[in-house]
Design a protein around this motif. Structure first.
Motif, short mmCIF file in Angstrom:
data_model
loop_
_atom_site.label_atom_id
_atom_site.label_comp_id
_atom_site.label_asym_id
_atom_site.label_seq_id
_atom_site.Cartn_x
_atom_site.Cartn_y
_atom_site.Cartn_z
N UNK A 127 0.85 -1.18 0.00
CA UNK A 127 0.00 0.00 0.00
C UNK A 127 0.89 1.24 0.00
N UNK A 128 0.47 2.28 -0.69
CA UNK A 128 1.26 3.50 -0.78
C UNK A 128 0.42 4.69 -0.32
N UNK A 129 1.03 5.57 0.50
CA UNK A 129 0.35 6.74 1.02
C UNK A 129 1.22 7.97 0.77
N UNK A 130 0.65 9.00 0.21
CA UNK A 130 1.41 10.22 -0.09
C UNK A 130 0.92 11.38 0.78
N UNK A 131 1.87 12.15 1.30
CA UNK A 131 1.57 13.30 2.14
C UNK A 131 2.45 14.48 1.74
N UNK A 132 2.01 15.66 2.09
CA UNK A 132 2.76 16.87 1.78
C UNK A 132 3.60 17.35 2.95
#
Length: 220
Positions: free
Chosen positions: A139-144
């Motif tokens: 699973x991949x999660x992107x944040x700023x």
């Protein structure tokens, strides 16, 4: 400053740090992590059921220090989580030279801002956290930039520290977490002149290896 080269100064930071939020996120003051097997992570606090306590080697409660309610996964002593409970991914900080006057850079590199930490913040776009990379469960999660806070030690050394927003709970089994940085342009820390150890490239690049941790069934 690459995580493997950042000196272990958590005890100093935990007592004397000035934390400044960047983008309203939460973060960890933790540096230079090794990667011991997940089985070595202690789990005596997991059965409490009411509170999460990730303790640093000096006994500082990082959940309390950083106002993080969820279980923290990442520091060497916090490599165990409870199944199906939200968790926060924390990972090593990025340090820079204290100011422009003492900064040194690789040949051909010019910072966009004079102070190395200001230059990092300007160029830091966020992170991608990959859970169980290379497996069917990936699973991949992107944040700023909300994952970032600033820490300044008593000696005036600035560090950018990081922790994700809460991530979904996991099933009981061994897992891994891998962090990628996203940068708008190349950044160098001003501490030394090695592009390998002291610079982050433009675009996305791996920031950590595959950090192992264990997810256990809730006790009791």
């Amino acid at each position: 400053m690459r995580p493997s080269r950042i000196r272990a100064a958590l005890a100093v930071i935990a007592v004397a740090a000035v934390l400044t939020s960047v983008g309203g996120g939460t973060a960890q003051a933790w540096q230079g992590w090794p990667d011991p097997p997940a089985a070595q992570s202690p789990a005596p606090s997991l059965s409490s059921g009411t509170a999460n306590h990730c303790l640093d080697p000096e006994g500082t409660d990082l959940n309390a220090l950083l106002s993080i309610r969820e279980q923290i996964v990442g520091p060497p002593a916090c490599r165990v989580a409870v199944a199906m409970k939200p968790w926060v991914s924390a990972f090593p900080s990025w340090g820079t030279a204290a100011d422009a006057a003492g900064a040194v850079y690789p040949a051909g590199y010019t910072p966009s801002l004079p102070k190395p930490m200001d230059d990092f913040i300007l160029k830091f776009l966020g992170v991608r956290i990959v859970q169980d990379i290379g497996t069917p469960q990936e699973q991949s999660y992107s944040f700023g930039p909300e994952v970032l806070r600033l820490v300044v030690t008593e000696e005036g050394l600035p560090f950018a520290t990081f922790a994700s927003p809460a991530l979904p709970g996991l099933t009981p089994s061994p897992h891994t977490s891998t962090v990628y940085f996203r940068m708008s342009f190349e950044h160098c820390d001003g501490a030394e002149t090695s592009r390998t150890d002291d610079c982050l490239p433009a675009g996305e690049s791996a920031y950590t290896g595959n950090t192992p941790f264990e997810v256990l069934k809730k006790q009791g």
